[in-house]
Design an enzyme around this catalytic site. Structure first.
Site, PDB file in Angstrom:
ATOM      1  N   SER A 184     -15.542   1.587 -19.307  1.00  0.00           N
ATOM      2  CA  SER A 184     -16.399   1.546 -20.499  1.00  0.00           C
ATOM      3  C   SER A 184     -16.015   2.629 -21.504  1.00  0.00           C
ATOM      4  O   SER A 184     -15.771   3.779 -21.138  1.00  0.00           O
ATOM      5  CB  SER A 184     -17.849   1.747 -20.066  1.00  0.00           C
ATOM      6  OG  SER A 184     -18.674   1.839 -21.198  1.00  0.00           O
TER       7      SER A 184
ATOM      8  N   ASN B 246     -14.789  14.313 -25.091  1.00  0.00           N
ATOM      9  CA  ASN B 246     -15.370  13.472 -26.150  1.00  0.00           C
ATOM     10  C   ASN B 246     -16.869  13.673 -26.220  1.00  0.00           C
ATOM     11  O   ASN B 246     -17.530  13.967 -25.219  1.00  0.00           O
ATOM     12  CB  ASN B 246     -15.018  11.992 -25.930  1.00  0.00           C
ATOM     13  CG  ASN B 246     -16.058  11.251 -25.112  1.00  0.00           C
ATOM     14  OD1 ASN B 246     -17.111  10.854 -25.616  1.00  0.00           O
ATOM     15  ND2 ASN B 246     -15.785  11.092 -23.819  1.00  0.00           N
TER      16      ASN B 246
ATOM     17  N   LEU C 106     -22.374   7.389 -27.554  1.00  0.00           N
ATOM     18  CA  LEU C 106     -22.764   5.986 -27.373  1.00  0.00           C
ATOM     19  C   LEU C 106     -22.791   5.190 -28.673  1.00  0.00           C
ATOM     20  O   LEU C 106     -23.652   4.324 -28.870  1.00  0.00           O
ATOM     21  CB  LEU C 106     -24.140   5.892 -26.663  1.00  0.00           C
ATOM     22  CG  LEU C 106     -24.239   6.570 -25.300  1.00  0.00           C
ATOM     23  CD1 LEU C 106     -25.664   6.435 -24.741  1.00  0.00           C
ATOM     24  CD2 LEU C 106     -23.244   5.977 -24.297  1.00  0.00           C
TER      25      LEU C 106
ATOM     26  N   CYS D 239     -24.384   9.520 -19.264  1.00  0.00           N
ATOM     27  CA  CYS D 239     -23.689   9.979 -20.470  1.00  0.00           C
ATOM     28  C   CYS D 239     -24.120  11.410 -20.800  1.00  0.00           C
ATOM     29  O   CYS D 239     -25.307  11.665 -20.995  1.00  0.00           O
ATOM     30  CB  CYS D 239     -23.973   9.065 -21.654  1.00  0.00           C
ATOM     31  SG  CYS D 239     -23.124   9.649 -23.136  1.00  0.00           S
TER      32      CYS D 239
ATOM     33  N   LYS E  18     -23.967   3.626 -12.710  1.00  0.00           N
ATOM     34  CA  LYS E  18     -22.852   4.559 -12.953  1.00  0.00           C
ATOM     35  C   LYS E  18     -23.330   6.003 -12.839  1.00  0.00           C
ATOM     36  O   LYS E  18     -24.202   6.449 -13.585  1.00  0.00           O
ATOM     37  CB  LYS E  18     -22.239   4.301 -14.326  1.00  0.00           C
ATOM     38  CG  LYS E  18     -21.012   5.151 -14.575  1.00  0.00           C
ATOM     39  CD  LYS E  18     -20.215   4.628 -15.734  1.00  0.00           C
ATOM     40  CE  LYS E  18     -18.973   5.451 -15.984  1.00  0.00           C
ATOM     41  NZ  LYS E  18     -18.212   4.958 -17.125  1.00  0.00           N
TER      42      LYS E  18
ATOM     43  N   ILE F 298     -16.689   8.341 -11.273  1.00  0.00           N
ATOM     44  CA  ILE F 298     -17.647   9.190 -11.951  1.00  0.00           C
ATOM     45  C   ILE F 298     -17.582   8.983 -13.469  1.00  0.00           C
ATOM     46  O   ILE F 298     -16.571   8.531 -13.995  1.00  0.00           O
ATOM     47  CB  ILE F 298     -17.352  10.703 -11.652  1.00  0.00           C
ATOM     48  CG1 ILE F 298     -15.902  11.027 -11.985  1.00  0.00           C
ATOM     49  CG2 ILE F 298     -17.725  11.083 -10.273  1.00  0.00           C
ATOM     50  CD1 ILE F 298     -15.516  12.505 -11.857  1.00  0.00           C
TER      51      ILE F 298
ATOM     52  N   GLY G  82      -9.933  12.064 -17.924  1.00  0.00           N
ATOM     53  CA  GLY G  82      -8.480  12.172 -17.751  1.00  0.00           C
ATOM     54  C   GLY G  82      -8.106  12.840 -16.433  1.00  0.00           C
ATOM     55  O   GLY G  82      -8.983  13.186 -15.621  1.00  0.00           O
TER      56      GLY G  82
ATOM     57  N   GLY H 253      -9.737   9.829 -14.190  1.00  0.00           N
ATOM     58  CA  GLY H 253      -8.394  10.399 -14.182  1.00  0.00           C
ATOM     59  C   GLY H 253      -7.311   9.564 -13.559  1.00  0.00           C
ATOM     60  O   GLY H 253      -6.232  10.076 -13.260  1.00  0.00           O
TER      61      GLY H 253
ATOM     62  N   GLY I 184      -9.463   4.496 -17.391  1.00  0.00           N
ATOM     63  CA  GLY I 184     -10.078   4.863 -18.670  1.00  0.00           C
ATOM     64  C   GLY I 184      -9.121   5.523 -19.643  1.00  0.00           C
ATOM     65  O   GLY I 184      -8.287   4.863 -20.262  1.00  0.00           O
TER      66      GLY I 184
END
Ligand SMILES: Cc1cc2nc3c(=O)[nH]c(=O)nc-3n(C[C@H](O)[C@H](O)[C@H](O)COP(=O)(O)O)c2cc1C
Length: 311
Positions: free
Chosen positions: A20, A68, A72, A129, A174, A200, A226, A253, A274
């Protein structure tokens, strides 16, 4: 060899999904890769109302990672249904809608409304988030709230399935790594009736510009993703696998086949890719191929068996 993965009533063609927020709604990538070859596409978060997200700068590069604070940003539920869902329906892979909100009612409203729509194969509930001041992480750190919200959503999707005379779409919770004990939250999700958990989401982080003497991100802190977070994600999946019996979807990652295999060996039933997609849009396809080759080399018949092979 069998690469399929079963989450509740859903069978994905392989264990590799696009995470996502890193893959838009698929159409942005259609010209670059064969989206239909993915096991699943997890959409950007959908909230009841449109959200512009946080002020810029909201991205910063870090060693082996990215920070980041998007917040949302998304066009909202109505726009998603009329403009994005038709695009997603032609992608040819399992479509999992990532759901977020400021209140528990927000989450319920999004899922209740989407239950009346076709072409959705499951929900990933983003209670993790770190970049919003209401909801998000605040829900994902409290086991009591996680269990209650999961139970409410489970009841909504059961009613939806009965209405559509169809099977219940899987509910994936999540999880955040920004907690003392992630297994406690995973247990709460299982107790509430989740079909799976994914882990995660990003880790809270900060980068400071020393010349300006101020944080790089306008929001000051953001979510780290990452390769830098991979060992945290692998350890989380390893612990969660031993705490609950529903499927676990591992992410954080992953850049190549070996990274993906680490998650599968740690106990993941499926994985998501991701941040690496920003620099290598083909990563998911390389990993699908790589898992296949690993299974062939080590004579593993089913991808589901990999989680039992860790010494
Ligand atoms: C730019 C960006 C936007 C994201 N947006 C969402 C989101 O809307 N919902 C969500 O659940 N996770 C979101 N995430 C988190 C990712 O899905 C993933 O959990 C995290 O980045 C760790 O995986 P990775 O290291 O492979 O990127 C976002 C991540 C990034 C980098």
């Amino acid at each position: 060899m069998n690469l399929t993965v079963t989450i509740g009533s859903l069978t994905m063609k392989n264990p590799v999904g696009a995470a996502s927020g890193t893959f838009g709604y698929g159409s942005e990538y259609e010209k670059l890769i064969d989206v239909h070859e993915l096991g699943a596409l997890y959409t950007k978060a959908v909230t009841p109302e449109p959200r512009g997200g946080n002020p810029v700068p909201r991205l910063a590069e870090t060693p082996s990672g990215m920070l980041n604070s998007i917040g949302l940003a998304n066009p909202g539920l109505s726009y998603f249904i009329s403009n994005k869902l038709p695009e997603l329906q032609r992608m040819g892979c399992s479509v999992i809608v990532n759901v977020a909100g400021k209140t528990q009612e927000d989450y319920c409203k999004v899922v209740e409304t989407l239950e009346t729509q076709t072409g959705i194969h499951g929900y990933e509930i983003n209670i993790s988030c770190p970049n919003v001041s209401h909801g998000g992480l605040a829900f994902g750190t409290d086991p009591g709230i996680v269990e209650k919200l999961t139970a409410q959503l489970r009841s909504i999707i059961e009613q939806g399935a009965a209405m559509r005379k169809d099977s219940c779409r899987p509910l994936i919770i999540k999880l955040s790594p920004n907690v003392t004990d992630i297994t406690e939250i995973a247990r709460a999700a299982e107790a509430g009736g989740a079909h799976a958990v994914s882990a995660i989401n990003t880790l809270v982080g900060m980068v400071i510009d020393v010349k300006k003497r101020k944080p790089v991100l306008a929001m000051k802190t953001g979510g780290l993703s990452g390769p830098a977070i991979r060992p945290v994600g692998v350890a989380a999946v390893y612990k969660i696998r031993r705490a609950i019996s529903i499927p676990v979807i591992g992410l954080g990652g992953i850049t190549c086949t070996d990274d993906a295999l680490q998650y599968l060996l740690a106990g993941a039933d499926a994985i998501q890719i991701g941040t690496v997609l920003f620099s290598n849009p083909n990563a998911a396809h390389e990993i699908i191929q790589g898992i296949w080759q690993y299974m062939e080399t080590y004579k593993i018949n089913s991808v589901a068996d990999i989680k039992n092979l860790l010494e």
